[in-house]
Design an enzyme around this catalytic site. Structure first.
Site, PDB file in Angstrom:
ATOM      1  N   HIS A 264       0.834  -1.207   0.000  1.00  0.00           N
ATOM      2  CA  HIS A 264       0.000   0.000   0.000  1.00  0.00           C
ATOM      3  C   HIS A 264       0.871   1.261   0.000  1.00  0.00           C
ATOM      4  O   HIS A 264       0.740   2.125  -0.871  1.00  0.00           O
ATOM      5  CB  HIS A 264      -0.909  -0.025   1.236  1.00  0.00           C
ATOM      6  CG  HIS A 264      -1.829   1.154   1.344  1.00  0.00           C
ATOM      7  ND1 HIS A 264      -3.139   1.103   0.952  1.00  0.00           N
ATOM      8  CD2 HIS A 264      -1.632   2.420   1.785  1.00  0.00           C
ATOM      9  CE1 HIS A 264      -3.705   2.292   1.148  1.00  0.00           C
ATOM     10  NE2 HIS A 264      -2.805   3.114   1.654  1.00  0.00           N
ATOM     11  N   GLU A 265       1.780   1.330   0.957  1.00  0.00           N
ATOM     12  CA  GLU A 265       2.599   2.545   1.067  1.00  0.00           C
ATOM     13  C   GLU A 265       3.528   2.692  -0.137  1.00  0.00           C
ATOM     14  O   GLU A 265       3.843   3.802  -0.549  1.00  0.00           O
ATOM     15  CB  GLU A 265       3.384   2.548   2.385  1.00  0.00           C
ATOM     16  CG  GLU A 265       2.516   2.529   3.649  1.00  0.00           C
ATOM     17  CD  GLU A 265       1.435   3.612   3.700  1.00  0.00           C
ATOM     18  OE1 GLU A 265       1.601   4.674   3.067  1.00  0.00           O
ATOM     19  OE2 GLU A 265       0.400   3.379   4.363  1.00  0.00           O
ATOM     20  N   HIS A 268       1.699   4.702  -2.736  1.00  0.00           N
ATOM     21  CA  HIS A 268       1.761   6.150  -2.474  1.00  0.00           C
ATOM     22  C   HIS A 268       3.142   6.688  -2.873  1.00  0.00           C
ATOM     23  O   HIS A 268       3.265   7.744  -3.493  1.00  0.00           O
ATOM     24  CB  HIS A 268       1.546   6.432  -0.983  1.00  0.00           C
ATOM     25  CG  HIS A 268       0.115   6.336  -0.531  1.00  0.00           C
ATOM     26  ND1 HIS A 268      -0.886   7.094  -1.079  1.00  0.00           N
ATOM     27  CD2 HIS A 268      -0.469   5.585   0.440  1.00  0.00           C
ATOM     28  CE1 HIS A 268      -2.035   6.819  -0.450  1.00  0.00           C
ATOM     29  NE2 HIS A 268      -1.814   5.892   0.458  1.00  0.00           N
ATOM     30  N   GLU A 294      -4.832   7.736  -3.057  1.00  0.00           N
ATOM     31  CA  GLU A 294      -5.287   6.458  -2.520  1.00  0.00           C
ATOM     32  C   GLU A 294      -5.548   5.451  -3.651  1.00  0.00           C
ATOM     33  O   GLU A 294      -5.411   4.248  -3.457  1.00  0.00           O
ATOM     34  CB  GLU A 294      -6.539   6.683  -1.668  1.00  0.00           C
ATOM     35  CG  GLU A 294      -6.858   5.565  -0.701  1.00  0.00           C
ATOM     36  CD  GLU A 294      -5.827   5.370   0.405  1.00  0.00           C
ATOM     37  OE1 GLU A 294      -4.951   6.240   0.606  1.00  0.00           O
ATOM     38  OE2 GLU A 294      -5.878   4.324   1.065  1.00  0.00           O
TER      39      GLU A 294
HETATM   40 ZN    ZN Z   1      -3.232   5.221   1.822  1.00  0.00          ZN
END
Ligand code: ZN
Length: 503
Positions: A264-265, A268, A294
């Site tokens: 997830h990170e 980003h 996101e």
């Molecule tokens: Zn996030």
């Protein structure tokens, strides 16, 4: 014009660097700083932020923007200079409308509120947080009212994070999404739950770290311009385009936690690493909205990282890291486990299908609180009642109910949550566009190759930073405005293969 543009960029560069310094202070506080550093660190961050704010509201910037306006208007919309002047003006005008006293009072209150929340949440003590939240709500209204002329009082606050979105547009998207999600949730809940016990064995941390780093290296996260450290609440942060870091956390008794938060990170972070290097030091050098940001983290975490194709390649490698735990677990059982749908209390632990219901609940409460249709005193009961209605379970306590998310306790109420769901929706819409351009991507993912997808995202989304608004970017990249259809189709296809779905 050239001299004035250079002067504007020099001003912006100072602000960019001050924000980078604030980022380093925050990163250090969240990773390595001993507890004793907290009081001084709060002062240090406050002074950096104050200097950055003062530099930004300098009337000299307003004058330069006025002087440069004719030049900007003479350029095509897509020209980098036109975008720089347009975006700087938008953010400058936003910044000067908020009195410095309000900003200062809000950050002091936020620091005190956050500090109290770190103790009140484990103690399950909503009463302690009630006066803080009441003040936060009052500040949030004051902040919104710095921007008169809105349709809904939440609009200016939504605009901060998802520029161009309004309460009404978000509400319409959410209503549609809700109507199509609830039957899927109900159909799945009527069936036997997936067994995720294979993820809940003992998984030594060092092996988890090694595997996670290997995955995101394959994704294309650049370790020459980033690194990963441990923290309590994972985040990604940028000090410059050359230094975009991620943080993660591991649970040795649950494999899903570290693995998916790392993916997830990295999503980003790759967005920020993929910015046009020419934008460094300007306000263009950042992802364009919380929803689009996101969408990138969710695309890598869920659309890629929780896909069967991805695990066809990576599961044998994961088994090699954890032979005792996983060698007797077939791929299909593992795949079902990482996509288990369940009624859960905690938003951040929620699966793809139920996650957006958690967000809608918070979004609706933000609107009701700001409108004055719900009081802070009534919030816990309202929370539990809505939770019971949406999820069929009542939170056993406030800790895992109304006190669970940090957002309202360290920032304003309003605009904090919609980006998560807009991101889920956009992840499928963007991925669909990537597949239309490159139909080989799913086969490449099965081979552990992500170069085509990475490059498509970099070219079409990441490099532009804030040059285009979220709405402009979505139209440009996918040929239509934001739509929930690809996301619903994605859920139905994926979960239709995992469960019996006749919706
Ligand atoms: Zn996030």
């Amino acid at each position: 014009m050239e001299a004035k543009l250079k002067e504007l960029k020099a001003h912006l560069n100072d602000i960019f660097d001050l924000q980078g310094i604030a980022g380093i202070l925050y990163w250090d506080q969240s990773t390595y700083m001993p507890k004793g550093g907290a009081p001084a660190r709060a002062r240090q961050m406050a002074i950096i932020q104050r200097i950055a704010h003062e530099k930004f509201i300098d009337p000299a910037i307003g004058q330069l923007l006025d002087d440069l306006q004719p030049y900007a208007e003479s350029l095509p919309y897509e020209h980098d200079d036109a975008a720089l002047i347009r975006v700087t003006r938008r953010m400058y005008e936003r910044e000067i409308k908020v009195p410095t006293e309000l900003t200062t009072a809000m950050s002091a209150h936020a620091a005190a509120s956050y500090q109290a929340w770190t103790e009140a949440r484990p103690a399950n003590d909503f009463a302690r947080m009630q006066p803080y939240l009441e003040k936060t709500l009052d500040f949030s209204r004051q902040l919104a009212n710095c921007f008169p002329g809105y349709d809904h009082i939440a609009d200016p606050l939504i605009d901060f994070r998802d520029y161009g979105m309004k309460a009404e547009t978000v509400r319409a998207v959410f209503a549609d999404l809700r109507a199509q999600t609830v039957p899927i949730v109900q159909a799945i809940m009527a069936q036997d739950p997936a067994d995720d016990s294979c993820l809940r064995k003992h998984f030594p941390e060092s092996q988890q770290i090694a595997f996670g780093l290997d995955v995101i290296r394959h994704f294309g996260y650049d370790f020459d311009r980033g690194r990963q450290d441990k923290t309590h609440h994972p985040f990604a942060t940028k000090f410059s385009i050359g230094d975009v870091r991620i943080t993660t956390r591991y649970k040795e008794n649950f494999l899903g936690e570290g693995m998916f938060s790392t993916m997830h990170e990295s999503g980003h972070a790759m967005y920020e690493q993929g910015l046009n290097p020419e934008y460094e030091g300007t306000l263009l050098a950042r992802g364009t909205s919380s929803g689009v940001h996101e969408s990138q983290s969710r695309l890598w975490e869920n659309v890629v990282g929780r896909s069967r194709g991805f695990w066809e390649h990576f599961y044998p490698q994961l088994q090699a890291h954890f032979p005792d735990q996983l060698n007797d677990v077939p791929l299909d059982e593992f795949y079902r486990a990482i996509n288990k749908v369940e009624r859960s209390l905690i938003r951040t632990d929620a699966d793809e299908v139920t996650y957006n219901l958690h967000v809608m609940l918070r979004f609706d409460f933000e609107l009701a609180l700001l409108e004055g249709n719900l009081t802070i005193a009534d919030l816990p009961d309202a929370w539990n009642a809505r939770f019971e209605a949406d999820f069929g379970i009542t939170p056993p306590d406030h800790k895992d109910g109304v006190l669970q998310d940090v957002h309202w306790f360290y920032s304003n109420i309003g605009g904090a949550f919609q980006g998560y769901t807009l991101g889920n929706v956009l992840s499928a819409q963007f991925y669909g566009a990537a597949l239309a351009a490159n139909p080989a991507i799913p086969d490449q993912i099965k081979q552990g190759e992500f170069g085509t997808l990475h490059e498509w995202l970099r070219t079409n989304i990441w490099q532009h930073g804030r040059k285009f608004t979220a709405n402009e970017l979505v139209e440009r990249v996918t040929g239509q405005p934001l739509t929930i259809d690809p996301y619903i189709a994605y859920l139905k296809t994926k979960y239709g293969a995992l469960y019996t779905l006749e919706v």
